[in-house]
Structures are given as structure tokens and as C-alpha cells.
Write a protein that holds these residues in place. Structure first.
Motif, PDB file in Angstrom:
ATOM      1  N   UNK A 205       0.790  -1.224   0.000  1.00  0.00           N
ATOM      2  CA  UNK A 205       0.000   0.000   0.000  1.00  0.00           C
ATOM      3  C   UNK A 205       0.829   1.285   0.000  1.00  0.00           C
ATOM      4  N   UNK A 206       1.851   1.346   0.841  1.00  0.00           N
ATOM      5  CA  UNK A 206       2.504   2.645   1.024  1.00  0.00           C
ATOM      6  C   UNK A 206       3.211   3.176  -0.229  1.00  0.00           C
ATOM      7  N   UNK A 207       3.748   2.341  -1.148  1.00  0.00           N
ATOM      8  CA  UNK A 207       4.413   2.909  -2.320  1.00  0.00           C
ATOM      9  C   UNK A 207       3.489   3.725  -3.225  1.00  0.00           C
ATOM     10  N   UNK A 208       2.167   3.551  -3.070  1.00  0.00           N
ATOM     11  CA  UNK A 208       1.216   4.302  -3.892  1.00  0.00           C
ATOM     12  C   UNK A 208       1.109   5.759  -3.433  1.00  0.00           C
ATOM     13  N   UNK A 209       1.569   6.052  -2.235  1.00  0.00           N
ATOM     14  CA  UNK A 209       1.431   7.393  -1.672  1.00  0.00           C
ATOM     15  C   UNK A 209       2.661   8.253  -1.951  1.00  0.00           C
ATOM     16  N   UNK A 210       2.467   9.557  -1.821  1.00  0.00           N
ATOM     17  CA  UNK A 210       3.590  10.489  -1.866  1.00  0.00           C
ATOM     18  C   UNK A 210       4.499  10.239  -0.662  1.00  0.00           C
ATOM     19  N   UNK A 211       5.688  10.823  -0.704  1.00  0.00           N
ATOM     20  CA  UNK A 211       6.655  10.592   0.368  1.00  0.00           C
ATOM     21  C   UNK A 211       7.120  11.936   0.938  1.00  0.00           C
ATOM     22  N   UNK A 307      16.025  -0.325  10.892  1.00  0.00           N
ATOM     23  CA  UNK A 307      17.110   0.585  11.275  1.00  0.00           C
ATOM     24  C   UNK A 307      16.628   2.018  11.460  1.00  0.00           C
ATOM     25  N   UNK A 308      15.339   2.269  11.214  1.00  0.00           N
ATOM     26  CA  UNK A 308      14.803   3.613  11.378  1.00  0.00           C
ATOM     27  C   UNK A 308      14.859   4.465  10.125  1.00  0.00           C
ATOM     28  N   UNK A 309      15.155   3.847   8.981  1.00  0.00           N
ATOM     29  CA  UNK A 309      15.166   4.597   7.730  1.00  0.00           C
ATOM     30  C   UNK A 309      13.743   4.783   7.229  1.00  0.00           C
ATOM     31  N   UNK A 310      13.435   5.986   6.839  1.00  0.00           N
ATOM     32  CA  UNK A 310      12.092   6.386   6.409  1.00  0.00           C
ATOM     33  C   UNK A 310      11.789   5.825   5.026  1.00  0.00           C
ATOM     34  N   UNK A 311      10.618   5.177   4.900  1.00  0.00           N
ATOM     35  CA  UNK A 311      10.210   4.600   3.625  1.00  0.00           C
ATOM     36  C   UNK A 311       8.991   5.280   3.024  1.00  0.00           C
ATOM     37  N   UNK A 312       8.113   5.801   3.867  1.00  0.00           N
ATOM     38  CA  UNK A 312       6.909   6.443   3.360  1.00  0.00           C
ATOM     39  C   UNK A 312       5.818   6.481   4.406  1.00  0.00           C
ATOM     40  N   UNK A 313       4.570   6.647   3.933  1.00  0.00           N
ATOM     41  CA  UNK A 313       3.409   6.718   4.816  1.00  0.00           C
ATOM     42  C   UNK A 313       2.346   5.731   4.361  1.00  0.00           C
ATOM     43  N   UNK A 314       1.637   5.177   5.330  1.00  0.00           N
ATOM     44  CA  UNK A 314       0.393   4.465   5.052  1.00  0.00           C
ATOM     45  C   UNK A 314      -0.715   5.237   5.737  1.00  0.00           C
ATOM     46  N   UNK A 315      -1.809   5.460   5.007  1.00  0.00           N
ATOM     47  CA  UNK A 315      -2.905   6.301   5.508  1.00  0.00           C
ATOM     48  C   UNK A 315      -4.157   5.465   5.715  1.00  0.00           C
ATOM     49  N   UNK A 316      -4.994   5.943   6.623  1.00  0.00           N
ATOM     50  CA  UNK A 316      -6.269   5.267   6.888  1.00  0.00           C
ATOM     51  C   UNK A 316      -7.073   5.082   5.612  1.00  0.00           C
ATOM     52  N   UNK A 317      -7.003   6.049   4.720  1.00  0.00           N
ATOM     53  CA  UNK A 317      -7.751   5.958   3.460  1.00  0.00           C
ATOM     54  C   UNK A 317      -7.299   4.764   2.624  1.00  0.00           C
ATOM     55  N   UNK A 318      -6.034   4.393   2.731  1.00  0.00           N
ATOM     56  CA  UNK A 318      -5.554   3.205   2.005  1.00  0.00           C
ATOM     57  C   UNK A 318      -6.282   1.958   2.471  1.00  0.00           C
ATOM     58  N   UNK A 319      -6.483   1.877   3.768  1.00  0.00           N
ATOM     59  CA  UNK A 319      -7.133   0.704   4.351  1.00  0.00           C
ATOM     60  C   UNK A 319      -8.624   0.692   4.066  1.00  0.00           C
ATOM     61  N   UNK A 320      -9.229   1.874   4.040  1.00  0.00           N
ATOM     62  CA  UNK A 320     -10.651   1.974   3.687  1.00  0.00           C
ATOM     63  C   UNK A 320     -10.848   1.551   2.237  1.00  0.00           C
ATOM     64  N   UNK A 321      -9.945   2.029   1.368  1.00  0.00           N
ATOM     65  CA  UNK A 321     -10.049   1.706  -0.055  1.00  0.00           C
ATOM     66  C   UNK A 321      -9.956   0.210  -0.307  1.00  0.00           C
TER      67      UNK A 321
END
Length: 325
Positions: A205-211, A307-321
Motif C-alpha cells: 500500500x505505502x508505495x502508492x502514496x507520496x513521500x 534501522x529507522x530509515x524512512x520509507x513512506x506513509x500508510x494512511x487510513x484511506x488506504x485501508x478503507x479503499x
């Protein structure tokens, strides 16, 4: 007696009769014969071919669906069609489960000798233990039903309830013997919310979002523009070492404005960010991200590696979709 009273009295009687049928099933039918039947099906190399006529045929189709979805290959063959060509679907190693309350229906009485000539083991699910089907079946699954639930004692109601329950008992017993896991279940249920709970991961899911991301010393206006332009309601704050330092959400901005004590032109991302934000791993199940959002009353999570490296965001809307909510 008024209409409402008739409805409620009839409904209560129906439920009570069906409850008694299930109670009798538990007391009389879950016995050594049932266990031997399930063990035989478990070790067989073929499938379970389920057949019946009338309402029993409909119950049979449901049993087939349950068996297939829990790891036991099964197919449905209507008893009337079986004697007109559909017998060709039966393979040498298949078991045949015949459903019939009376065990005396004409189609079943024609079908049973044909099955015996083919050499396939017959399982009879039957209420009448002295019936033709019960006498000729290798295994008998008894559905003891003293009466149907309708006022005329005619419509298949308690008998079909007992058949359904015994079919479920057989399917779940086979499931237990096979060590069927949630992961196995997901393989057979890839569609819908249930399947997605079992196989969908954060990485899907998260790769579909902006970063969105800013540096700790990014001025307030730059931070706001990043949040607004990436439309996730937040931005990550990334330190000079490339690791996640914090998060700034639109809620953080509102709380900062409510305080109204600082010079906005002097504020940087580090001044308003939340350090050590809630995170989720890319390999985590998506449902785990949902649980974490619910527990913390938030609408987004930072995705980071171990390791704490930032990859992106997952949003509630992703899960609703995806239908997880």
C-alpha cells in the motif's frame, strides 16, 4: 391471538425445535463412527463428491463450498443429474457423500447401486438409520431429527439445519487434521476483506502514496507546503543521518497556532514535530497498521525499516479503499 403474537410464537417454536435437533446431533452423532468417517476422508487420495436431491442438494452445495475453502477438495453432483451422465465426474479415489433425510428417495435408491459398482466409498448422511441409504453406505453420519420445525412437520427445516451442522463439523475436523493455518485460508480467500486481512501487507500500500519529508531546520512555511502538497496530513522529519527524527501532522500545526506564543517566522520543523512517532514495518500486515491507528486515534503511520530509515506513509484511506474497514 394477534398477528405479532402468532409470528413470535411460531418463530420461537422453530428455533427451539432446531436447537433440540442440534443438541441431539451433538449427543448422538459425534461418535466413533463420525471419527472413523473423517479419518477415512482425511487419508483418501481423491475428492469428496457431495450429492442429494431437493433441499438436501442445496445443503450439499454449501458443504462443498465449506470443504473447498478449508482445504478438502470437493464438488457437487445433483443426484438426478448423476443418473443422466454426471456420474462421469467421479474419479476412482473419490468418496461420495449422499445427503437424504429419509434415505429412501427414488434418485438415491437408483444412484447407490451405481456408486457401489464404481467402487467408490459411500457416506450416507441420513436421519433414518434403517433406510436403504443407511444400509448400503460404508459410513453413516446420523442426523437424528424427530420433527421438522414448520407447523405441519413437512418442510425441511430442522433436518437441513442438522445436515448443515454435521457438514460443518466434518469440514472443521478435517481442517484440524490437516493443520490448516490462516495463511492457507488466505490462499483460498484472496478476495474481499477477509482475504485481505490475511495476506495484504503494508508494502502493498505505502508505495502508492507520496513521500513527504523535510529537514529538522526546515522553516514553518516549507513544512506546511510539504504537508499540503503531498496530501497525507503529515510529513516526516529526516535528520542529517538519513534516519527518521520525527513527524509533523496538521494536528501539530493546529496545536501550535492555538498556543500562539512563538514567533512563527522563527519556528522550524524540529520545534513542532513529534519525536519518536508511531511507525510500522513494510513487511507488517496491513491489518496491524489498522489496529495501531485505532489504538492511537491517528489516521496515518510512518513506514520505516528496522534501522529507522524512512520509507513512506500508510494512511487510513488506504485501508478503507481496500475494504479492511
Amino acid at each position: 391471538m394477534n398477528t405479532e403474537a402468532i409470528i413470535l410464537k411460531t418463530a420461537a417454536r422453530t428455533v427451539e425445535i432446531e436447537r433440540q435437533a442440534l443438541e441431539a446431533l451433538q449427543e448422538q452423532s459425534l461418535n466413533q463412527d463420525f471419527a472413523r468417517c473423517v479419518e477415512a476422508v482425511h487419508v483418501c487420495k481423491g475428492r469428496v463428491v457431495v450429492t442429494g436431491i431437493g433441499k438436501s442438494a442445496i445443503v450439499g452445495q454449501k458443504i462443498v463450498a465449506t470443504l473447498n475453502s478449508t482445504g478438502t477438495p470437493a464438488l457437487f453432483m445433483h443426484a438426478a443429474d448423476a443418473i443422466h451422465g454426471d456420474l462421469g465426474m467421479i474419479l476412482p479415489d473419490d468418496f461420495v457423500l449422499c445427503l437424504s433425510k429419509s434415505g429412501e428417495t427414488p434418485e438415491i435408491k437408483v444412484l447407490v447401486p451405481l456408486l457401489k459398482n464404481l467402487g467408490n466409498p459411500i457416506i450416507g448422511m441420513v436421519a433414518n438409520l434403517s433406510s436403504y441409504l443407511a444400509r448400503h453406505a460404508r459410513f453413516v453420519l446420523h442426523t437424528p431429527v424427530s420433527q421438522e420445525a414448520d407447523p405441519n412437520n413437512l418442510a425441511p427445516t430442522a433436518s437441513t439445519t442438522a445436515q448443515m451442522a454435521l457438514g460443518d463439523a466434518m469440514a472443521t475436523s478435517l481442517l484440524a487434521l490437516r493443520g490448516f493455518t490462516p495463511q492457507d485460508f488466505a490462499q483460498f480467500h484472496p478476495g474481499g476483506a477477509l482475504g485481505k486481512q490475511l495476506y495484504l501487507r503494508v508494502s502493498d500500500l505505502y508505495p502508492q502514496n507520496e513521500k513527504p519529508q523535510v529537514a529538522p531546520d526546515a522553516p514553518l512555511h516549507e513544512t506546511i507546503l510539504e504537508i499540503t502538497s503531498k496530501r497525507l496530513g503529515a510529513t516526516a522529519v529526516i535528520g542529517p543521518d538519513g534516519l527518521l527524527a520525527g513527524i509533523v501532522t496538521d494536528g501539530d500545526l493546529r496545536r501550535m497556532l492555538e498556543k500562539g506564543s512563538a514567533d512563527l517566522n522563527q519556528l522550524a520543523a524540529r520545534d513542532i514535530m513529534t519525536a519518536a512517532p508511531k511507525t510500522v514495518l513494510a513487511e507488517d500486515m496491513a491489518v496491524k497498521a489498522l489496529e495501531k491507528m485505532r489504538k492511537n486515534s491517528i489516521t496515518q503511520l510512518v513506514v520505516a525499516d528496522a534501522a529507522g530509515r524512512y520509507l513512506g506513509f500508510i494512511h487510513l484511506h488506504d485501508l478503507i479503499r481496500e475494504g479492511l474497514i
